[in-house]
Design a protein around this motif. Structure first.
Motif, PDB file in Angstrom:
ATOM      1  N   TYR A   1       0.825  -1.209   0.000  1.00 42.35           N
ATOM      2  CA  TYR A   1       0.000   0.000   0.000  1.00 42.35           C
ATOM      3  C   TYR A   1       0.858   1.257   0.000  1.00 42.35           C
ATOM      4  O   TYR A   1       0.465   2.279  -0.557  1.00 42.35           O
ATOM      5  CB  TYR A   1      -0.946  -0.018   1.200  1.00 42.35           C
ATOM      6  CG  TYR A   1      -1.958  -1.130   1.123  1.00 42.35           C
ATOM      7  CD1 TYR A   1      -3.053  -1.037   0.276  1.00 42.35           C
ATOM      8  CD2 TYR A   1      -1.810  -2.293   1.872  1.00 42.35           C
ATOM      9  CE1 TYR A   1      -3.981  -2.063   0.179  1.00 42.35           C
ATOM     10  CE2 TYR A   1      -2.738  -3.328   1.790  1.00 42.35           C
ATOM     11  CZ  TYR A   1      -3.814  -3.201   0.943  1.00 42.35           C
ATOM     12  OH  TYR A   1      -4.725  -4.226   0.844  1.00 42.35           O
ATOM     13  N   LEU A   2       2.037   1.166   0.606  1.00 45.23           N
ATOM     14  CA  LEU A   2       2.957   2.300   0.566  1.00 45.23           C
ATOM     15  C   LEU A   2       3.405   2.561  -0.864  1.00 45.23           C
ATOM     16  O   LEU A   2       3.526   3.705  -1.299  1.00 45.23           O
ATOM     17  CB  LEU A   2       4.171   2.018   1.457  1.00 45.23           C
ATOM     18  CG  LEU A   2       5.158   3.176   1.649  1.00 45.23           C
ATOM     19  CD1 LEU A   2       4.467   4.345   2.345  1.00 45.23           C
ATOM     20  CD2 LEU A   2       6.366   2.713   2.451  1.00 45.23           C
ATOM     21  N   GLY A   3       3.627   1.466  -1.634  1.00 46.53           N
ATOM     22  CA  GLY A   3       3.978   1.612  -3.045  1.00 46.53           C
ATOM     23  C   GLY A   3       2.863   2.261  -3.835  1.00 46.53           C
ATOM     24  O   GLY A   3       3.105   3.124  -4.687  1.00 46.53           O
ATOM     25  N   ILE A   4       1.613   1.863  -3.552  1.00 51.89           N
ATOM     26  CA  ILE A   4       0.462   2.478  -4.221  1.00 51.89           C
ATOM     27  C   ILE A   4       0.393   3.971  -3.892  1.00 51.89           C
ATOM     28  O   ILE A   4       0.203   4.814  -4.771  1.00 51.89           O
ATOM     29  CB  ILE A   4      -0.845   1.784  -3.803  1.00 51.89           C
ATOM     30  CG1 ILE A   4      -0.882   0.348  -4.330  1.00 51.89           C
ATOM     31  CG2 ILE A   4      -2.060   2.558  -4.324  1.00 51.89           C
ATOM     32  CD1 ILE A   4      -2.137  -0.417  -3.925  1.00 51.89           C
ATOM     33  N   THR A   5       0.567   4.288  -2.611  1.00 45.37           N
ATOM     34  CA  THR A   5       0.449   5.679  -2.168  1.00 45.37           C
ATOM     35  C   THR A   5       1.513   6.559  -2.809  1.00 45.37           C
ATOM     36  O   THR A   5       1.207   7.603  -3.402  1.00 45.37           O
ATOM     37  CB  THR A   5       0.570   5.750  -0.635  1.00 45.37           C
ATOM     38  OG1 THR A   5      -0.399   4.897  -0.045  1.00 45.37           O
ATOM     39  CG2 THR A   5       0.349   7.169  -0.154  1.00 45.37           C
ATOM     40  N   GLY A   6       2.771   6.135  -2.706  1.00 43.70           N
ATOM     41  CA  GLY A   6       3.858   6.919  -3.293  1.00 43.70           C
ATOM     42  C   GLY A   6       3.707   7.044  -4.798  1.00 43.70           C
ATOM     43  O   GLY A   6       3.929   8.115  -5.375  1.00 43.70           O
ATOM     44  N   GLY A   7       3.291   5.948  -5.435  1.00 47.99           N
ATOM     45  CA  GLY A   7       3.109   5.963  -6.879  1.00 47.99           C
ATOM     46  C   GLY A   7       2.031   6.924  -7.320  1.00 47.99           C
ATOM     47  O   GLY A   7       2.156   7.588  -8.364  1.00 47.99           O
ATOM     48  N   ARG A   8       0.961   7.029  -6.549  1.00 48.78           N
ATOM     49  CA  ARG A   8      -0.129   7.930  -6.930  1.00 48.78           C
ATOM     50  C   ARG A   8       0.233   9.396  -6.717  1.00 48.78           C
ATOM     51  O   ARG A   8      -0.206  10.258  -7.477  1.00 48.78           O
ATOM     52  CB  ARG A   8      -1.410   7.545  -6.183  1.00 48.78           C
ATOM     53  CG  ARG A   8      -2.034   6.294  -6.790  1.00 48.78           C
ATOM     54  CD  ARG A   8      -3.257   5.796  -6.090  1.00 48.78           C
ATOM     55  NE  ARG A   8      -3.779   4.621  -6.800  1.00 48.78           N
ATOM     56  CZ  ARG A   8      -4.660   3.767  -6.307  1.00 48.78           C
ATOM     57  NH1 ARG A   8      -5.129   3.942  -5.079  1.00 48.78           N
ATOM     58  NH2 ARG A   8      -5.065   2.745  -7.012  1.00 48.78           N
ATOM     59  N   PHE A   9       1.027   9.682  -5.703  1.00 49.71           N
ATOM     60  CA  PHE A   9       1.503  11.051  -5.559  1.00 49.71           C
ATOM     61  C   PHE A   9       2.393  11.422  -6.750  1.00 49.71           C
ATOM     62  O   PHE A   9       2.276  12.515  -7.316  1.00 49.71           O
ATOM     63  CB  PHE A   9       2.276  11.215  -4.244  1.00 49.71           C
ATOM     64  CG  PHE A   9       1.398  11.468  -3.053  1.00 49.71           C
ATOM     65  CD1 PHE A   9       0.598  12.605  -2.978  1.00 49.71           C
ATOM     66  CD2 PHE A   9       1.349  10.569  -2.000  1.00 49.71           C
ATOM     67  CE1 PHE A   9      -0.225  12.845  -1.882  1.00 49.71           C
ATOM     68  CE2 PHE A   9       0.537  10.790  -0.897  1.00 49.71           C
ATOM     69  CZ  PHE A   9      -0.249  11.938  -0.836  1.00 49.71           C
ATOM     70  N   LEU A  10       3.280  10.504  -7.153  1.00 51.02           N
ATOM     71  CA  LEU A  10       4.131  10.768  -8.313  1.00 51.02           C
ATOM     72  C   LEU A  10       3.302  10.871  -9.593  1.00 51.02           C
ATOM     73  O   LEU A  10       3.575  11.722 -10.448  1.00 51.02           O
ATOM     74  CB  LEU A  10       5.165   9.641  -8.455  1.00 51.02           C
ATOM     75  CG  LEU A  10       6.252   9.573  -7.379  1.00 51.02           C
ATOM     76  CD1 LEU A  10       7.101   8.319  -7.557  1.00 51.02           C
ATOM     77  CD2 LEU A  10       7.132  10.823  -7.417  1.00 51.02           C
TER      78      LEU A  10
END
Length: 390
Positions: A251-260
């Motif tokens: 979920y951290l990967g999803i979160t960081g990816g969506r901010f980028l």
């Protein structure tokens, strides 16, 4: 006013994400306590998903009657009630019962806010909106991990999130005049929506393809999140408390990816963002497949898989008005949500059965099959939309 509403919508999506990963994080501890098979986690998610399907299909009609603000407020209140219900459950079947209001609340707020943002905001804000969902989904496992380590109580994890939901409910209720004002402005601009029945929507070229793609994508995301901890515990031999924390890396990967994604989505376009995401998921799952005792490799695979998931959901939603017409978007988004939750309902439990009767090691292979379906359907949709435009 747009800024105030956007801040509230971001908060609502944090709230929507918080409970999503709690069950997957706590289940390795919960199922022995209730003396049930591992696979019954899928039954809980199935009941939740049925509720979301029902509310998603009716969201367009409910919004026209009560407004987006009121529907969102009531929905968050229902999820808060359900979370407190989870925290006091002393039997598995009580968990099942409390899953009903949770599903009804989650489906309505998801469809309502996605439709609102797709209509009123750019793809950048759609990506960031779902990034805030990821903030909640990433924080949930950490809260559960803290509850397990410091209190030895998964119940405390659920009640803590319930308190946060209650606070958001009050904020949303206080903001109802702002939502009403926005509704009046939309009426002045003659922003209208056609309410489509499912049979009517399916006659529109490309709708079937996007429904299948959404089914497969949400099946992939839900299966990854629900079974990550169990896969790490059983197949990789990692302690339950540590696995709960590591599972949050997805979920951290999803979160960081969506901010980028928010910074590049308008430049690359929704279609290319979806393609990039699918390629990253493939890389992440192949890494997870690598038979290695080096734990960091599996962790990297979960993070890359999360990064790949990041742009897909918001890009598909935001592309809906372009693909099928703004007047049809609200209804089709609601049907998309329902299709997505059908995937969430059926596919994680199916993997639970495979884990029970075959092997939990099938986890990455199962996800790769879903990935292929998403790629196939989205590319076919792109061809249809391009042909219609010409």
């Amino acid at each position: 006013m747009y800024s105030i509403l956007l801040a509230l919508i971001y908060l609502a999506f944090i709230s929507l994400g918080l409970p999503d990963a709690l069950l997957g994080s706590a289940w390795p501890v919960m199922y022995p306590m209730f003396n049930v098979p591992i696979s019954l986690a899928g039954l809980i998610t199935m009941v939740i998903s049925v509720g979301t399907i029902i509310s998603s299909l009716n969201t367009s009609r409910l919004i026209r009657k009560f407004g987006t603000g009121m529907i969102t407020s009531i929905s968050v209140m229902l999820t808060a009630l359900a979370l407190f219900g989870f925290s006091i459950s002393d039997s598995f079947w009580m968990l099942v019962v409390w899953s009903i209001p949770y599903g009804l609340g989650a489906g309505a707020v998801d469809a309502a806010l996605n439709s609102f943002v797709a209509e009123h905001y750019s793809s950048r804000h759609m990506s960031w909106l779902h990034a805030f969902w990821g903030v909640g989904a990433s924080a949930g496992p950490y809260m559960m991990s803290y509850a397990l380590i410091s209190r030895n109580s998964w119940e405390y994890g659920y009640s803590s999130v319930g308190i946060i939901q209650i606070g958001l409910t009050f904020l949303l209720l206080m903001s109802l005049p702002i939502w009403k004002k926005q509704s009046e402005l939309s009426a002045q601009k003659k922003i209208g929506h056609h309410h489509l029945k499912i049979s009517e929507a399916l006659k529109i070229k490309g709708v079937k393809h996007i429904l299948i793609a959404f089914f497969a994508y949400c099946a992939l995301e839900a299966t990854t999140g629900l079974w990550a901890s169990t896969y790490l515990v059983i197949h990789k031999g990692i302690q339950a408390e540590i696995a709960a924390r590591w599972a949050s890396l997805f979920y951290l990967g999803i979160t960081g990816g969506r901010f980028l994604s928010g910074f590049i989505s308008e430049r690359l376009g929704n279609r290319n963002m979806i393609r990039i995401g699918l390629i990253l998921i493939a890389i992440g799952l192949i890494v997870i497949l690598i038979p290695s005792e080096i734990e960091i490799i599996t962790l990297l695979g979960l993070i890359v898989t999360g990064l790949g998931c990041a742009p897909i959901y918001p890009s598909i939603i935001h592309e809906t008005p372009t693909s099928f017409g703004a007047q049809n978007a609200q209804s089709i988004i609601g049907i998309q949500m329902a299709s997505a939750y059908v995937g969430t309902t059926l596919m994680p439990p199916l993997f639970g059965v495979l884990g029970d009767y075959v092997s939990i090691s099938l986890y990455p292979i199962y996800l790769l099959i879903l990935l292929f379906i998403i790629w196939n359907m989205t590319e076919k949709l792109n061809k249809i939309v391009t042909q219609n435009a010409n």
